[in-house]
Design a protein around this motif. Structure first.
Motif, PDB file in Angstrom:
ATOM      1  N   ILE A 161       0.803  -0.908  -0.583  1.00 38.19           N
ATOM      2  CA  ILE A 161      -0.226  -0.437  -0.339  1.00 38.19           C
ATOM      3  C   ILE A 161       0.843   1.292   0.129  1.00 38.19           C
ATOM      4  O   ILE A 161       2.097   1.238   0.837  1.00 38.19           O
ATOM      5  N   GLY A 178      -5.658  -3.460  -5.924  1.00 35.16           N
ATOM      6  CA  GLY A 178      -5.954  -3.556  -4.796  1.00 35.16           C
ATOM      7  C   GLY A 178      -7.542  -4.026  -4.528  1.00 35.16           C
ATOM      8  O   GLY A 178      -8.096  -4.408  -6.342  1.00 35.16           O
ATOM      9  N   ASN A 371      -7.142   3.462  -5.425  1.00 35.69           N
ATOM     10  CA  ASN A 371      -6.507   2.801  -6.197  1.00 35.69           C
ATOM     11  C   ASN A 371      -7.250   1.980  -7.591  1.00 35.69           C
ATOM     12  O   ASN A 371      -8.128   1.109  -7.904  1.00 35.69           O
ATOM     13  N   LYS A 389      -1.909   1.724  -5.975  1.00 34.17           N
ATOM     14  CA  LYS A 389      -2.679   0.766  -5.140  1.00 34.17           C
ATOM     15  C   LYS A 389      -2.091   2.207  -3.783  1.00 34.17           C
ATOM     16  O   LYS A 389      -0.989   1.625  -2.982  1.00 34.17           O
ATOM     17  N   GLY A 390      -3.333   2.825  -3.297  1.00 37.74           N
ATOM     18  CA  GLY A 390      -2.937   3.120  -1.750  1.00 37.74           C
ATOM     19  C   GLY A 390      -1.874   4.800  -2.137  1.00 37.74           C
ATOM     20  O   GLY A 390      -1.120   5.128  -1.825  1.00 37.74           O
ATOM     21  N   ASP A 508      -7.189  -0.043   1.923  1.00 39.01           N
ATOM     22  CA  ASP A 508      -6.836  -0.296   0.943  1.00 39.01           C
ATOM     23  C   ASP A 508      -5.406   0.585   1.464  1.00 39.01           C
ATOM     24  O   ASP A 508      -4.377   1.005   1.756  1.00 39.01           O
TER      25      ASP A 508
END
Length: 508
Positions: A161, A178, A371, A389-390, A508
């Motif tokens: 993340i 994600g 995400n 992703k994050g 997330d």
């Protein structure tokens, strides 16, 4: 046979009390190692048993004794509840079975490259070793082109993340997007003085609770605008069609974990033409959530499919990709983009209902995904797919929102298009401890004191989202001064999150 099942994997699916950890591990690994059941099958068996322990306790099966223990606990008033991920496993069983029934296709086996790509790390002193190791693995994929790690990074599944990964233009990694596809931020800024929070806190709290629903079972029958459900992509694939009804019921709701809707004060620092708001303070509404059960189901289905088609070494298994030149790759790309549109509509439902109850139209709405996967160009002109992703998009003159925690401020930012970060920034403060550790090392009185000291009213919430489990947002923002320009500061005042007994959800 892969590695033994860990208690962390089981806790990810259900809030199993510590005194039962040994029993759950014994049963789970007995099935996995001696009976040779795949992990996914063991997890599904466990969550189905926890969902209906009576059924398993009074029939002869491999979980009978464990089920009797769980059933007796339930009768005594102690419930072992499933997390969102555990519940999604049950919901997705039909999809998993459909996947297993597909005609077998040729599996492709790949090795990691020996010449790892160099990648930029921002705020390295704040990042745990596990996240750095995961990023090392990600940039070793044969399809990787570039990578970067944001200062809020922490360990996740597959890509950490806070990780950003650029891959070949025709390869997409579901786990690098994600589980909560298109999780995003949305802020409405109203032409109302912050004094309104002091004059009408009960009214603001009332309309906040009336217009929000949280948790796995959160659904709404009252819609403000459901036109997103008319999009033709809902008929594109069997998987999408099977999820449409659930998506409609959940439109206008929020998830668990770190998802929230909150009232606060935004202070605009300068007259920026992109933000287009005069300097000053305003009443604002900020929300954080994603594509709900629809996105989660899409992620679970296609992540499993990718791992069946693309075989990688164990440490990289969750970074399996789909080829966009295949039918399956195109299916995921359509579903992911639809999840993005749906997540945006989800936020707009909440904000429109709140604005209507308030009797005001917002001066400005700011929003961004964190995400997702985008088709972009690198600074050298190469076309790639960028997985964030994050991580917040921070290209030239892109607006974004980086939240803190329930007691820390968030920031409205303008991107600086930093090539080393792949035009990205952090998506929040980032965790310093797991949810399990948060429950065992923090107390409600500690959390309440921090909230009181910062004049925060909390509705719902639990210790796994306590301010103590997050990094200092000021340090995180300072570590990315090359990536973003700060335009405004948001200070939360009335925070709404999922109720404590429904909060063992994903982050997330």
């Amino acid at each position: 046979m892969d590695t033994p099942i860990t208690i962390e994997e089981i806790i990810f699916l259900a809030n199993v009390p510590e005194n039962l950890h040994t029993a759950f591990l014994r049963v789970a690994n007995g099935l996995h190692e001696r009976a040779k059941y795949p992990k996914e099958k063991v997890f599904l068996m466990l969550v189905k048993m926890l969902n209906d322990p009576k059924k398993y306790a009074f029939s002869k099966n491999k979980l009978t004794n464990l089920a009797k223990t769980v059933y007796d606990l339930r009768k005594s008033g102690t419930e072992i509840t499933l997390t969102d991920d555990g519940k999604e496993l049950i919901y997705n069983e039909e999809a998993v079975l459909t996947l297993e029934e597909k005609e077998p296709q040729q599996k492709n086996t790949f090795q990691l490259r020996e010449d790892k790509l160099h990648y930029a790390v921002f705020g390295k002193e704040q990042i745990e070793e596990g996240a750095l190791q995961q990023m090392e693995t990600a940039v070793s994929l044969p399809i990787s082109i570039a990578g970067a790690l944001m200062p809020d990074a922490h360990q996740g599944y597959g890509l950490p993340i806070g990780g950003v990964l650029a891959t070949e233009i025709d390869k997409v990694i579901p786990y690098a997007v994600g589980v909560d596809i298109a999780c995003r931020m949305c802020m409405s800024v109203f032409d109302i003085s912050p004094d309104y929070l002091k004059r009408e806190p009960h009214f603001l709290k009332k309309i906040l609770t009336e217009n929000t629903k949280f948790g796995m079972g959160g659904e709404t029958s009252r819609k403000y605008d459901d036109s997103i459900m008319d999009a033709p992509q809902w008929e594109a694939t069997k998987t999408i069609r099977s999820l449409k009804d659930k998506a409609y019921r959940q439109l206008g709701t929020s998830g668990t974990g770190n998802h929230f809707v909150e009232w606060g004060i935004v202070e605009v620092f300068e007259d920026d033409p992109l933000l287009n708001l005069p300097k000053g303070e305003y009443l604002s509404l900020l929300s954080h959530s994603g594509s709900r059960g629809f996105g989660g189901s899409v992620a679970n289905y296609y992540s499993k499919l990718a791992m069946q088609r693309t075989i990688l070494p164990k440490q990289a298994a969750h970074l399996a990709w789909l080829d966009l030149n295949t039918e399956e790759g195109q299916e995921y790309w359509i579903a992911m983009n639809l999840a993005g549109d749906y997540a945006s509509a989800n936020h707009h439902e909440i904000h429109n209902k709140m604005a209507k109850s308030l009797g005001e139209k917002p001066l400005k709405i700011i929003e961004n995904h964190h995400n997702f996967a985008w088709k972009e160009q690198l600074a050298d002109g190469r076309e790639v797919i960028v997985h964030r992703k994050g991580a917040t998009p921070a290209g030239a003159d892109e607006l974004g929102i980086i939240p803190g925690s329930m007691s820390q401020p968030g920031y409205v930012i303008r991107g600086k298009a930093n090539a080393a970060s792949i035009n990205s920034a952090s998506h929040g403060a980032g965790r310093v401890m797991s949810r399990t550790k948060a429950f065992s090392t923090t107390t409600r009185s500690q959390m309440n004191k921090i909230l009181q000291d910062n004049s925060i009213q909390l509705i719902g919430g639990d210790l796994d989202e306590s301010p103590m489990v997050y990094k200092n947002i000021e340090d995180v923002i300072a570590a990315q001064s090359e990536l973003v320009h700060v335009l405004a500061k948001f200070s939360p005042r009335i925070v709404r999150m999922a109720d404590a007994n429904r909060k063992e959800g994903r982050e997330d």
